[in-house]
Design a protein around this motif. Sequence first.
Motif, short mmCIF file in Angstrom:
data_model
loop_
_atom_site.label_atom_id
_atom_site.label_comp_id
_atom_site.label_asym_id
_atom_site.label_seq_id
_atom_site.Cartn_x
_atom_site.Cartn_y
_atom_site.Cartn_z
N VAL A 154 3.62 87.06 -66.24
CA VAL A 154 3.28 87.84 -65.04
C VAL A 154 3.27 89.33 -65.38
N SER A 155 4.32 89.79 -66.06
CA SER A 155 4.45 91.22 -66.36
C SER A 155 4.05 91.58 -67.79
N GLY A 156 3.98 90.58 -68.68
CA GLY A 156 3.66 90.84 -70.07
C GLY A 156 4.83 91.40 -70.87
N THR A 157 6.02 91.32 -70.33
CA THR A 157 7.20 91.87 -71.01
C THR A 157 8.16 90.75 -71.42
N ALA A 158 9.04 91.09 -72.35
CA ALA A 158 10.05 90.15 -72.82
C ALA A 158 11.28 90.25 -71.92
N HIS A 159 11.90 89.10 -71.66
CA HIS A 159 13.13 89.04 -70.87
C HIS A 159 14.08 88.04 -71.53
N THR A 160 15.35 88.37 -71.53
CA THR A 160 16.36 87.42 -71.98
C THR A 160 16.73 86.53 -70.79
N PRO A 161 17.29 85.35 -71.07
CA PRO A 161 17.75 84.52 -69.95
C PRO A 161 18.75 85.26 -69.06
N GLU A 162 19.57 86.10 -69.65
CA GLU A 162 20.54 86.86 -68.87
C GLU A 162 19.87 87.85 -67.91
N GLU A 163 18.79 88.51 -68.37
CA GLU A 163 18.06 89.45 -67.52
C GLU A 163 17.39 88.71 -66.36
N ILE A 164 16.83 87.55 -66.64
CA ILE A 164 16.19 86.76 -65.58
C ILE A 164 17.23 86.34 -64.56
#
Length: 92
Positions: A23-33
């Motif tokens: 959706v955003s094209g960015t990386a996320h860690t499970p913790e950030e999500i």
Amino acid sequence: VAKASHMCCSQGVFVMDDGIDHVSGTAHTPEEIQEQLQDAFARPFSEVTPRCGDWGTVEAGRTPGVLVEELMRPSFSVQFLLDRIGGGSWIS
């Protein structure tokens, strides 16, 4: 796919594949999500704006929740469908 069930306009939606949110094209860690979904749960959508929201969304915000789904890819090209409705891209 993880998303806040009571939000709209792709707020609180993560379509993840190999650590990248489509959706955003960015990386996320499970913790950030998890942190962002917890924030959406704590502060549910509560107002209708010209850009986003409707009565149903505001009502749904009274009982916030989170959905986690498996990302399903189409088994055939959907580009012809997108072309018929004026373009766009399939998020997968």
